[in-house]
Design a protein around this motif. Structure first.
Motif, short mmCIF file in Angstrom:
data_model
loop_
_atom_site.label_atom_id
_atom_site.label_comp_id
_atom_site.label_asym_id
_atom_site.label_seq_id
_atom_site.Cartn_x
_atom_site.Cartn_y
_atom_site.Cartn_z
N ASP A 157 10.71 14.88 13.75
CA ASP A 157 11.20 14.59 15.09
C ASP A 157 12.19 13.44 14.96
O ASP A 157 11.79 12.32 14.62
CB ASP A 157 10.03 14.21 16.00
N SER A 189 11.48 10.10 16.62
CA SER A 189 10.33 9.32 16.19
C SER A 189 10.76 8.14 15.34
O SER A 189 11.72 8.21 14.57
CB SER A 189 9.37 10.21 15.38
N ARG A 190 10.02 7.05 15.43
CA ARG A 190 10.30 5.88 14.61
C ARG A 190 9.74 6.05 13.21
O ARG A 190 10.03 5.26 12.32
CB ARG A 190 9.71 4.63 15.27
N ASN A 191 8.90 7.08 13.03
CA ASN A 191 8.36 7.38 11.71
C ASN A 191 9.43 8.13 10.91
O ASN A 191 9.86 9.21 11.32
CB ASN A 191 7.11 8.25 11.85
#
Length: 223
Positions: free
Chosen positions: A207, A210-212
């Protein structure tokens, strides 16, 4: 292996992200303003006995430079461009290098039955299927031994961006030896001394909002 280390290794996504952030901090001019710079230029010109040539008010403005952007080629170019447009940290070359590391990590973790490691690397759907396979192997008292002799190819063959979901498909070709042993250690399938060429296409997803920074394996099919 510590899970934080696994996350850092996986695609080096966090390193790329931090690198971009570092550039944003260090790559911008600092200190003097534009007006101060122009004033210093005029003072140096006067000290040298010359004045800076005034701009011609009738001259046509110089054409604006084309904005710099990623230029990808190959069958996945359009998808890679779309992903990079939403995720400035995305770099196909680093992705391909990270995919090679991920391949080894995932294959070895599956063989070892390390579900904890796989949970950070697989999508929920793949984790459910592979986890069931690991559990069935354990219940039967079987062990799987796998050795990757050589990873011959890891090539991005397709990429797409649907809404916020980025998907990159990588074609792998590897020379692998494996065998399954029963509870007594007898070989019931495969041969660890025989290499086979395995060709598969792995689909990785992330995604982009997302911050990941990590990508997860979302599908595997034969090439």
């Amino acid at each position: 292996m510590d899970m934080d280390v696994l996350q850092l290794l996986f695609f080096a996504g966090l390193a790329v992200f931090l690198g971009v952030r570092l550039y944003m901090l260090l790559g911008k001019p600092s200190g003097r303003t534009h007006e101060e710079h122009m004033r210093e230029e005029r003072e140096r010109a006067r000290a040298a006995g010359r004045e800076p040539r005034p701009a011609d008010p009738h001259a046509e403005p110089a054409p604006a430079a084309a904005p710099a952007g990623p230029a990808f080629s190959g069958p996945a170019a359009a998808g890679l461009t779309a992903i990079a447009g939403q995720d400035p940290s995305f770099d196909p070359d680093m992705f391909a290098k990270g995919a090679r590391q991920a391949y080894d990590m995932i294959v070895q973790a599956y063989a070892a039955g390390d579900k904890e490691a796989l949970e950070t690397l697989l999508s929920e759907k793949v984790m459910k299927a592979w986890g069931a396979s690991i559990d069935a192997r354990a219940e039967a008292g079987q062990t799987l031994v796998t050795e990757i002799e050589r990873l011959k190819k890891a090539e991005i063959v397709e990429a797409s961006l649907n809404d916020n979901r980025a998907r990159v498909k990588v074609a792998f070709s590897a020379e692998i030896a494996s065998e399954t042993r029963d509870a007594d250690g007898a070989v019931i399938e495969g041969d660890i001394n025989t290499l086979k060429t395995v060709e598969e296409v792995w689909s990785f997803e992330r995604d982009v909002t997302s911050r990941n920074p990590n990508w997860r394996l979302a599908g595997v099919r034969a090439a």
